[in-house]
Design an enzyme around this catalytic site. Structure first.
Site, PDB file in Angstrom:
ATOM      1  N   LYS A   1      85.242  -9.728  35.492  1.00 59.26           N
ATOM      2  CA  LYS A   1      84.490 -10.900  35.943  1.00 59.26           C
ATOM      3  C   LYS A   1      83.174 -11.023  35.165  1.00 59.26           C
ATOM      4  O   LYS A   1      82.882 -12.064  34.568  1.00 59.26           O
ATOM      5  CB  LYS A   1      84.206 -10.799  37.443  1.00 59.26           C
ATOM      6  CG  LYS A   1      83.254 -11.854  37.978  1.00 59.26           C
ATOM      7  CD  LYS A   1      83.820 -13.246  37.872  1.00 59.26           C
ATOM      8  CE  LYS A   1      82.765 -14.255  38.310  1.00 59.26           C
ATOM      9  NZ  LYS A   1      83.191 -15.631  38.099  1.00 59.26           N
TER      10      LYS A   1
ATOM     11  N   ASN B   1      82.250 -13.940  32.201  1.00 54.05           N
ATOM     12  CA  ASN B   1      81.126 -14.884  32.290  1.00 54.05           C
ATOM     13  C   ASN B   1      80.120 -14.644  31.176  1.00 54.05           C
ATOM     14  O   ASN B   1      79.596 -15.587  30.587  1.00 54.05           O
ATOM     15  CB  ASN B   1      80.450 -14.762  33.657  1.00 54.05           C
ATOM     16  CG  ASN B   1      81.106 -15.689  34.679  1.00 54.05           C
ATOM     17  OD1 ASN B   1      82.157 -16.278  34.407  1.00 54.05           O
ATOM     18  ND2 ASN B   1      80.512 -15.808  35.840  1.00 54.05           N
TER      19      ASN B   1
ATOM     20  N   THR C   1      80.901 -12.109  43.235  1.00 46.44           N
ATOM     21  CA  THR C   1      80.681 -11.363  41.993  1.00 46.44           C
ATOM     22  C   THR C   1      79.754 -10.202  42.302  1.00 46.44           C
ATOM     23  O   THR C   1      78.610 -10.410  42.702  1.00 46.44           O
ATOM     24  CB  THR C   1      80.040 -12.285  40.947  1.00 46.44           C
ATOM     25  OG1 THR C   1      80.873 -13.438  40.817  1.00 46.44           O
ATOM     26  CG2 THR C   1      79.907 -11.594  39.615  1.00 46.44           C
TER      27      THR C   1
ATOM     28  N   GLU D   1      86.506 -14.382  41.369  1.00 48.78           N
ATOM     29  CA  GLU D   1      86.853 -15.798  41.251  1.00 48.78           C
ATOM     30  C   GLU D   1      86.482 -16.290  39.858  1.00 48.78           C
ATOM     31  O   GLU D   1      85.581 -15.773  39.227  1.00 48.78           O
ATOM     32  CB  GLU D   1      86.128 -16.622  42.306  1.00 48.78           C
ATOM     33  CG  GLU D   1      84.632 -16.349  42.443  1.00 48.78           C
ATOM     34  CD  GLU D   1      83.760 -17.192  41.507  1.00 48.78           C
ATOM     35  OE1 GLU D   1      82.595 -16.827  41.333  1.00 48.78           O
ATOM     36  OE2 GLU D   1      84.266 -18.191  40.967  1.00 48.78           O
TER      37      GLU D   1
ATOM     38  N   CYS E   1      76.105 -18.985  38.498  1.00 49.14           N
ATOM     39  CA  CYS E   1      76.864 -17.834  38.012  1.00 49.14           C
ATOM     40  C   CYS E   1      76.370 -17.284  36.678  1.00 49.14           C
ATOM     41  O   CYS E   1      75.897 -16.149  36.628  1.00 49.14           O
ATOM     42  CB  CYS E   1      78.337 -18.187  37.942  1.00 49.14           C
ATOM     43  SG  CYS E   1      79.032 -18.332  39.590  1.00 49.14           S
TER      44      CYS E   1
ATOM     45  N   ALA F   1      77.376 -27.879  22.209  1.00 43.32           N
ATOM     46  CA  ALA F   1      75.912 -27.733  22.169  1.00 43.32           C
ATOM     47  C   ALA F   1      75.281 -28.676  23.196  1.00 43.32           C
ATOM     48  O   ALA F   1      75.844 -29.738  23.497  1.00 43.32           O
ATOM     49  CB  ALA F   1      75.413 -28.052  20.777  1.00 43.32           C
TER      50      ALA F   1
HETATM   51  C1  UDX Z   1      78.491 -16.810  45.944  1.00 36.50           C
HETATM   52  C2  UDX Z   1      77.861 -16.112  44.757  1.00 36.50           C
HETATM   53  O1  UDX Z   1      76.788 -16.931  44.314  1.00 36.50           O
HETATM   54  C3  UDX Z   1      78.865 -15.981  43.666  1.00 36.50           C
HETATM   55  O2  UDX Z   1      78.325 -15.259  42.571  1.00 36.50           O
HETATM   56  C4  UDX Z   1      80.014 -15.219  44.174  1.00 36.50           C
HETATM   57  O3  UDX Z   1      80.981 -15.135  43.154  1.00 36.50           O
HETATM   58  C5  UDX Z   1      80.592 -15.878  45.407  1.00 36.50           C
HETATM   59  O4  UDX Z   1      79.611 -16.119  46.396  1.00 36.50           O
HETATM   60  P1  UDX Z   1      78.451 -19.316  46.370  1.00 36.50           P
HETATM   61  O5  UDX Z   1      79.609 -19.665  47.183  1.00 36.50           O
HETATM   62  O6  UDX Z   1      77.866 -20.266  45.398  1.00 36.50           O
HETATM   63  O7  UDX Z   1      78.855 -18.081  45.511  1.00 36.50           O
HETATM   64  O8  UDX Z   1      77.288 -18.823  47.355  1.00 36.50           O
HETATM   65  P2  UDX Z   1      76.551 -19.801  48.382  1.00 36.50           P
HETATM   66  O9  UDX Z   1      76.822 -21.200  48.031  1.00 36.50           O
HETATM   67  O10 UDX Z   1      75.200 -19.244  48.477  1.00 36.50           O
HETATM   68  O11 UDX Z   1      77.365 -19.518  49.759  1.00 36.50           O
HETATM   69  C6  UDX Z   1      77.267 -18.302  50.409  1.00 36.50           C
HETATM   70  C7  UDX Z   1      77.533 -18.572  51.912  1.00 36.50           C
HETATM   71  O12 UDX Z   1      77.561 -17.347  52.608  1.00 36.50           O
HETATM   72  C8  UDX Z   1      76.446 -19.433  52.555  1.00 36.50           C
HETATM   73  O13 UDX Z   1      77.068 -20.514  53.222  1.00 36.50           O
HETATM   74  C9  UDX Z   1      75.789 -18.492  53.561  1.00 36.50           C
HETATM   75  O14 UDX Z   1      75.389 -19.156  54.746  1.00 36.50           O
HETATM   76  C10 UDX Z   1      76.915 -17.516  53.844  1.00 36.50           C
HETATM   77  N1  UDX Z   1      76.477 -16.203  54.299  1.00 36.50           N
HETATM   78  C11 UDX Z   1      75.500 -15.533  53.616  1.00 36.50           C
HETATM   79  C12 UDX Z   1      77.104 -15.641  55.418  1.00 36.50           C
HETATM   80  O15 UDX Z   1      77.983 -16.248  56.009  1.00 36.50           O
HETATM   81  N2  UDX Z   1      76.727 -14.402  55.824  1.00 36.50           N
HETATM   82  C13 UDX Z   1      75.730 -13.711  55.192  1.00 36.50           C
HETATM   83  O16 UDX Z   1      75.403 -12.606  55.620  1.00 36.50           O
HETATM   84  C14 UDX Z   1      75.090 -14.288  54.053  1.00 36.50           C
HETATM   85  C1  UDX Z   2      81.246 -20.605  35.534  1.00 36.71           C
HETATM   86  C2  UDX Z   2      82.516 -20.041  34.923  1.00 36.71           C
HETATM   87  O1  UDX Z   2      83.064 -21.010  34.028  1.00 36.71           O
HETATM   88  C3  UDX Z   2      83.536 -19.744  36.021  1.00 36.71           C
HETATM   89  O2  UDX Z   2      84.667 -19.141  35.462  1.00 36.71           O
HETATM   90  C4  UDX Z   2      82.894 -18.777  37.015  1.00 36.71           C
HETATM   91  O3  UDX Z   2      83.781 -18.493  38.068  1.00 36.71           O
HETATM   92  C5  UDX Z   2      81.631 -19.374  37.582  1.00 36.71           C
HETATM   93  O4  UDX Z   2      80.717 -19.690  36.523  1.00 36.71           O
HETATM   94  P1  UDX Z   2      80.370 -22.876  36.488  1.00 36.71           P
HETATM   95  O5  UDX Z   2      79.057 -22.155  36.323  1.00 36.71           O
HETATM   96  O6  UDX Z   2      80.712 -23.481  37.782  1.00 36.71           O
HETATM   97  O7  UDX Z   2      81.569 -21.818  36.148  1.00 36.71           O
HETATM   98  O8  UDX Z   2      80.451 -24.046  35.406  1.00 36.71           O
HETATM   99  P2  UDX Z   2      80.818 -24.105  33.839  1.00 36.71           P
HETATM  100  O9  UDX Z   2      81.717 -25.229  33.647  1.00 36.71           O
HETATM  101  O10 UDX Z   2      81.235 -22.751  33.376  1.00 36.71           O
HETATM  102  O11 UDX Z   2      79.409 -24.475  33.161  1.00 36.71           O
HETATM  103  C6  UDX Z   2      78.380 -23.534  33.225  1.00 36.71           C
HETATM  104  C7  UDX Z   2      77.201 -24.106  32.445  1.00 36.71           C
HETATM  105  O12 UDX Z   2      77.473 -24.075  31.044  1.00 36.71           O
HETATM  106  C8  UDX Z   2      76.822 -25.553  32.782  1.00 36.71           C
HETATM  107  O13 UDX Z   2      75.406 -25.639  32.876  1.00 36.71           O
HETATM  108  C9  UDX Z   2      77.321 -26.346  31.578  1.00 36.71           C
HETATM  109  O14 UDX Z   2      76.495 -27.478  31.339  1.00 36.71           O
HETATM  110  C10 UDX Z   2      77.173 -25.338  30.451  1.00 36.71           C
HETATM  111  N1  UDX Z   2      78.113 -25.540  29.347  1.00 36.71           N
HETATM  112  C11 UDX Z   2      79.440 -25.364  29.566  1.00 36.71           C
HETATM  113  C12 UDX Z   2      77.608 -25.857  28.085  1.00 36.71           C
HETATM  114  O15 UDX Z   2      76.398 -26.011  27.908  1.00 36.71           O
HETATM  115  N2  UDX Z   2      78.473 -25.994  27.048  1.00 36.71           N
HETATM  116  C13 UDX Z   2      79.827 -25.832  27.216  1.00 36.71           C
HETATM  117  O16 UDX Z   2      80.568 -25.982  26.242  1.00 36.71           O
HETATM  118  C14 UDX Z   2      80.326 -25.516  28.510  1.00 36.71           C
END
Ligand code: UDX
Ligand code: UDX
Length: 444
Positions: free
Chosen positions: A205, A209, A122, A152, A261, A253
């Site tokens: 995106k 969100n 993102t 994503e 995210c 709620a």
């Molecule tokens: C991340 C972002 O948080 C999300 O908003 C975006 O949509 C997708 O990438 P996430 O997969 O949760 O999502 O990130 P994270 O779990 O921190 O994984 C990132 C990975 O990238 C880590 O395994 C880290 O080691 C790796 N990384 C980071 C590299 O391989 N090279 C780099 O230079 C920095």
């Molecule tokens: C979110 C978006 O849904 C997804 O599309 C994006 O790619 C990444 O961010 P994620 O954060 O993994 O996904 O989980 P999600 O199921 O969206 O829940 C996010 C948070 O909202 C959680 O803390 C959940 O507890 C809360 N939530 C969700 C509520 O409090 N009420 C709801 O009705 C739904």
């Protein structure tokens, strides 16, 4: 079959790469974290995501999926390169783009022919242009390439299902050719594909969100009012959600949203608004309301257990949502810190996130292995994450071990009357205590 690399094997990159292999592509997963790569080579996932290890095993064994720390090898041996590295929030609220930028430099440096570079992370609107510039500046030769936005929409805990059955796939490109390549890549999913320009895809995106987060904060605010006027938020939410224009999703709620995210994406979007002199007041209010929600959970408990000092609080569930070990921005972190600052003893139990929580709180709190061990001698039980495991608690057994029978259900998992009938004083979100939880008759 496409030759694909995915840089970043975190929650997003690992699911994306493994699922692309599953639909027949030749995928190289890349990460700078050697420990992660070694584990992945042995089908050991660095994240808890239902179904991921089985997919890993199958695709590694069938030779479609391999992992390396060698980004040069990956870039040279793939035609589509996904950037899925972290974009965590900076203290200012802006997204930290340093990882995306450093990967872009390396992609430019090792480019050995035409490539499609895909921003899966993102990233702020306009980042496609910045990545393009960085690649051009670092190319050893001026190869043609294109930067595509393919955001994503994976929800942690259901990410694999979300990959294979997306509501839509967004492709942001400059050229027809790149669009066609991405359409061909995703064709096996048979899902709707929307092709836009890069900036619109980046905005889809963030706006998606931000809207989902706003929906959650809206229902949480209505829940606060329900409590005052004697309405039941569960019935209100159900009645609202039957309207197809509103729909029941993201209308629950609770303790508010966490995760890697929503919090960071709405902070980044607000900053993008400020940088363009647009005040995103609604998104800001959603962010403020979300912080107030976890504060409200804490202050309600403080009133129930007054004084909090020397009381023991048992927390059921600390991950930011069920079916994940991810605790990033989870309400449980703030709430635990507030309890500790009031001189409480805190004990937690989460089916998978205990160890993640321990990385933050070490031995300043206790860790239980099951709900009954958690409940022993507590002054209040707080259900913060609605794991399935917590939906059929044995209240008779819990009542026999607690010091005082308070149960705060921060995700409205239970019928108040049921828990009260087991001898607990029950409170939750937006239902007051003991409002008749009448049956909802959907089909008669
Ligand atoms: C991340 C972002 O948080 C999300 O908003 C975006 O949509 C997708 O990438 P996430 O997969 O949760 O999502 O990130 P994270 O779990 O921190 O994984 C990132 C990975 O990238 C880590 O395994 C880290 O080691 C790796 N990384 C980071 C590299 O391989 N090279 C780099 O230079 C920095
Ligand atoms: C979110 C978006 O849904 C997804 O599309 C994006 O790619 C990444 O961010 P994620 O954060 O993994 O996904 O989980 P999600 O199921 O969206 O829940 C996010 C948070 O909202 C959680 O803390 C959940 O507890 C809360 N939530 C969700 C509520 O409090 N009420 C709801 O009705 C739904």
């Amino acid at each position: 079959m496409n030759k694909v690399s995915v840089v970043g094997t975190g929650y997003v990159g690992l699911v994306t790469g493994t699922c692309l292999a599953e639909i027949g592509n030749d995928v190289i997963g890349v990460d700078i974290d050697e420990n992660k790569i070694n584990n992945l080579r042995n089908s050991i996932s660095p994240i808890f995501e239902p179904g991921i290890e089985e997919l890993l095993k199958r695709n590694i064994n069938q030779g479609r999926l391999r992992f390396t720390t060698d980004i040069k090898y990956a870039v040279e041996n793939s035609s589509i390169i996904f950037i899925a590295v972290g974009t965590p929030p900076l203290p200012t609220g802006d997204a930290d783009l340093s990882y995306v930028k450093s990967v872009s430099e390396l992609v430019g440096k090792y480019m050995n022919g035409y490539k499609i570079v895909v921003n899966k992370s993102t990233v702020p609107i306009g980042m496609g242009d910045i990545v393009t510039k960085i690649i051009m500046e670092n190319q050893s030769e001026s190869f043609d390439f294109e930067v595509v936005s393919n955001p994503e929409f994976l929800k942690e805990g259901s990410a694999i299902n979300d990959f294979f059955f997306p509501d839509r796939i967004i492709i942001g490109t400059r050229t027809e050719g790149a669009a066609q390549t991405m359409i061909n890549l995703y064709r096996p999913l048979k899902s709707p594909i929307i092709v836009t320009d890069v900036r619109s895809a980046e905005m889809i995106k963030y706006a998606s969100n931000a809207f989902l987060a706003t929906k959650i904060s809206f229902i949480n605010e209505i829940a606060a009012l329900c409590e005052k006027v004697g309405a039941d938020i569960e019935l209100v939410s159900h009645g609202m959600g039957m309207d197809k224009r509103i729909n029941p999703m993201f209308l629950k709620a609770g303790a508010g949203f966490g995760g890697s995210c929503f919090p960071k994406d709405i902070s980044a979007l607000i900053k993008i608004g400020e940088q363009n002199n647009i005040n995103l007041g609604i998104v800001k209010s959603a962010q403020e309301a979300n912080f107030k929600q976890r504060k409200m959970v804490f202050s309600k408990i403080k009133n129930l257990c007054n004084p909090l000092e020397n009381k023991t609080i048992g927390i059921l569930g600390v991950s930011f949502k069920p079916n994940t070990d991810d605790i990033r921005e989870a309400p449980s972190i703030d709430i635990t810190r507030w309890f500790l600052s009031e001189g409480c003893k805190v004990r937690i139990y989460d089916p998978v996130a205990n160890d993640e929580f321990r990385k933050i709180f070490n031995n300043s709190i206790e860790y239980a292995k099951n709900p009954v061990e958690l409940a022993r001698d507590v002054d209040l039980l707080l259900l913060l994450t609605e794991w399935n495991e917590f939906k059929e608690l044995n209240f008779t057994e819990l009542k026999s071990v607690v010091r005082s029978p308070y149960f705060f259900d921060a995700r409205n998992t239970y019928d108040p009357n049921h828990v009260q009938s087991k001898g607990f004083i029950y409170d939750s979100i937006g239902r007051g205590s003991g409002i008749p939880h009448s049956t909802i008759i959907d089909n008669y």
